[in-house]
Design a protein around this motif. Sequence first.
Motif, mmCIF file in Angstrom:
data_model
loop_
_atom_site.group_PDB
_atom_site.id
_atom_site.type_symbol
_atom_site.label_atom_id
_atom_site.label_comp_id
_atom_site.label_asym_id
_atom_site.label_seq_id
_atom_site.Cartn_x
_atom_site.Cartn_y
_atom_site.Cartn_z
ATOM 1 N N UNK A 160 -72.922 28.504 14.966
ATOM 2 C CA UNK A 160 -73.272 28.615 16.320
ATOM 3 C C UNK A 160 -71.537 29.395 16.409
ATOM 4 N N UNK A 161 -70.553 29.808 16.009
ATOM 5 C CA UNK A 161 -69.962 31.093 16.127
ATOM 6 C C UNK A 161 -71.310 32.394 15.913
ATOM 7 N N UNK A 162 -71.926 32.771 14.219
ATOM 8 C CA UNK A 162 -72.345 33.643 14.069
ATOM 9 C C UNK A 162 -73.410 33.850 15.004
ATOM 10 N N UNK A 163 -74.082 32.578 16.086
ATOM 11 C CA UNK A 163 -75.141 33.167 17.158
ATOM 12 C C UNK A 163 -74.447 33.633 18.235
ATOM 13 N N UNK A 164 -73.029 32.677 18.688
ATOM 14 C CA UNK A 164 -72.382 33.043 19.587
ATOM 15 C C UNK A 164 -71.670 34.854 19.365
ATOM 16 N N UNK A 165 -71.430 35.599 18.171
ATOM 17 C CA UNK A 165 -71.270 36.509 17.637
ATOM 18 C C UNK A 165 -72.508 37.413 18.193
ATOM 19 N N UNK A 166 -73.716 37.184 17.998
ATOM 20 C CA UNK A 166 -74.610 38.069 17.822
ATOM 21 C C UNK A 166 -75.331 38.566 19.135
ATOM 22 N N UNK A 167 -75.059 37.495 20.660
ATOM 23 C CA UNK A 167 -75.130 37.484 22.129
ATOM 24 C C UNK A 167 -74.399 38.454 22.136
#
Length: 189
Positions: A105-112
């Motif tokens: 989740x943290x990686x996906x938020x950072x990508x967004x």
Amino acid sequence: EAANDYIFIIGNDGKVQYVNDYAAQQIKKKSKNIIGKNLKDIFPIDLYDRQQKNIMSVVKSGIPLVIETKSVFADREVWLSSSLSPIYDETGKVKSVLGISRDITKRKIAEKLMSISEEKYRDLIEQAADSIFVGDTEGNFIEVNTKACELTGYNKNELLTMNMSDLFAKREMQTKPLRYDLLLNGEIV
């Protein structure tokens, strides 16, 4: 048991054969209350349908599967990177699927956030009143804005195939060569 990953084994009948404590905690249940149950009795129908489809894909093909999915567990939205691998019986048939899922989740938020930031950067460059040329360390253009196209008379696709030196007369380049070495050292040229 100390892993911070969701680790589980699902039989080809859809029943949970094993789940680690961490995975059980994430869905607010105890491992002993999950083992032996069918996935459809644990998860909402939309999540169950997706899980079942992926598990059956591994059961039928015998080919491991790696997927990234967004799910809701106990009112919390999470992104999971899941690796599903077949477990074979003594006859060579897939009897169950081992799954290991990691919360990304943290990686996906950072990508967004990065995507939003890149979009704002592109908008800023495009809307600038000045000509903007962005180049690599060799002087090849990697980004230009509309004003740069208007100034040079080239369209964006043409400029992106060009080198900065292409915009200067050959004679000028011989007397005043572009000093990429100075730029690499952080100097202004």
